[in-house]
Design an enzyme around this catalytic site. Structure first.
Site, PDB file in Angstrom:
ATOM      1  CE  LYS A   1     -80.597  11.754 -28.110  1.00  0.00           C
ATOM      2  NZ  LYS A   1     -81.852  11.068 -28.436  1.00  0.00           N
TER       3      LYS A   1
ATOM      4  CE1 TYR B   1     -51.544  -6.934 -28.979  1.00  0.00           C
ATOM      5  CE2 TYR B   1     -52.919  -4.872 -29.674  1.00  0.00           C
ATOM      6  CZ  TYR B   1     -52.251  -5.613 -28.818  1.00  0.00           C
ATOM      7  OH  TYR B   1     -52.018  -5.021 -27.577  1.00  0.00           O
TER       8      TYR B   1
END
Ligand code: PLP
Length: 379
Positions: free
Chosen positions: A43, A272
């Site tokens: 999965k 940033y």
């Protein structure tokens, strides 16, 4: 045209070591009873490893049983020619049950109400199912003691029951109270199976253990085990308490390339928010990978390392969506285009990276982005 398989042209990629995958399958086989088969959990894009690459190779080395979370994942396996049984572990929207049949997938019956809805459908063929039994996880599953409801499912015309299973919720712990709970879950599941047999029904393939169930309850003898994380060669975290510790080898490495190199002066900032200020003249390298690729943003400013040409370099400043910056002042030889390893072994093992990101390896791996090509190697 896709350039996916040409490492030299990629900014960032996931490297998949198939020989390590084979090693892990062999290690798991050493632990489990001889009659027990592996149901490979693929999965979430095979925990970020690439569902098709991983499943094809598993097919090649003899794995015949797979489990996915969703219908789409199951269809993806069939469309790529994966052979064998494929169990959908989660709920499939009732209108889509026809696609489960069309693709020869096996649906989990999440509870009696869900089975009743399936029984009302007009189906061309019986739906192949495994019934999920709830023994304490309380996520999905029909309660183990509701034998009457389970019996009703066996009587349904639309449903062909090929298996029954449950899921343990504290099998990773060796604390007494947790082991008592796991044993209670196992006992309740066994009782449920016995009751179904006594009523004259065949429960089919029965299975209980995920990775830590395999490591801590290896004495159990069911038809399948369902390894996820350990098949990929890693543990969920750095905690070392487990009864059996196989010699696993990590299948995945996360790599990217240096895209720019520059010198900054003392008191200049990086990225940033200006959270990194250079205390001295600093040589820095920009790397073409970021949090949109699944490298956790909360590793910013945490002294997390990467490897460049065999040496550790620290990530500085905030990690951006598509790029991050590392300090290469410390005698690190680096040029634009050089390969940077972000997840690998030792200090940058996925266990260590995940611990710093305050999560488990399952999350870090399964969130690795779709824009990263998966490149398989065999050594
Ligand atoms: C995801 C999952 C697994 C695999 O879990 P791991 O801990 O990664 O081995 C097994 N069974 C079920 C039902 C799952 O949802």
């Amino acid at each position: 045209m896709k350039m996916n398989n040409n490492i030299s042209k990629n900014r960032a990629w996931v490297e998949i070591n198939l020989s390590n995958l084979k090693n892990n399958i062999e290690e798991i086989k050493k632990i489990i009873p001889q009659e027990t088969e592996i149901m490979a959990i693929v999965k979430a894009n095979a925990y970020g490893h690439g569902i098709i690459e991983i499943s094809k190779y598993l097919n090649e080395i003899g794995i015949q049983n797979f489990a996915v979370a969703t219908l789409d994942e199951g269809i993806q396996l069939r469309e790529n020619g994966i052979k064998g049984d494929i169990l959908i572990l989660g709920n499939t929207y009732i209108d889509n049950i026809k696609y489960v049949i069309k693709n020869n997938l096996i649906q989990t019956i999440v509870d009696y109400d869900y089975a009743k809805k399936i029984e009302k459908l007009k189906l061309e063929q019986k739906l192949r199912v495994h019934i999920k039994i709830n023994t304490g996880m309380n996520r999905i599953g029909e309660k183990s003691t509701n034998i009457e409801n389970i019996q009703q499912i066996y009587k349904m015309n639309n449903i062909s029951i090929e298996g029954m299973f449950t899921h343990l919720c504290v099998s990773d712990s060796l604390e007494e109270k947790d082991m008592d709970f796991s044993k209670k879950q196992i006992q309740e599941f066994d009782n449920c199976i016995e009751n179904i047999k006594k009523l004259g029904y065949n429960p089919g393939k029965i299975h209980v253990q995920a990775s830590y169930g395999i490591l801590n309850y290896s004495e159990l003898k069911y038809d399948y085990v369902r390894p996820g994380i350990i098949m990929y060669g890693v543990y969920s975290d750095n905690q070392e308490v487990m009864k059996i510790k196989p010699k696993l080898k990590p299948v995945l490495a996360l790599k990217a390339r240096i895209t720019a190199i520059k010198e900054i002066e003392k008191n200049e900032s990086v990225s940033y928010g200006r959270t990194f200020i250079a205390e001295k003249p600093t040589r820095i390298a920009t790397v073409g990978i970021g949090y949109a690729d699944g490298y956790p943003r909360n590793l910013s400013n945490k002294r997390t390392k990467v490897i460049i040409n065999g040496k550790y370099a620290e990530i500085i400043g905030r990690i951006c969506m598509d790029q991050l910056i590392v300090d290469i002042s410390d005698g690190i030889e680096a040029n634009v285009g050089d390969i940077v390893t972000l997840i690998g072994e030792n200090e940058i093992s996925v266990e260590n990276i995940s611990e710093k990101a305050e999560t488990i390896t399952n999350e870090v791996l399964s969130r690795l982005g779709n824009r990263l090509p998966r490149i398989c190697i065999y050594e």
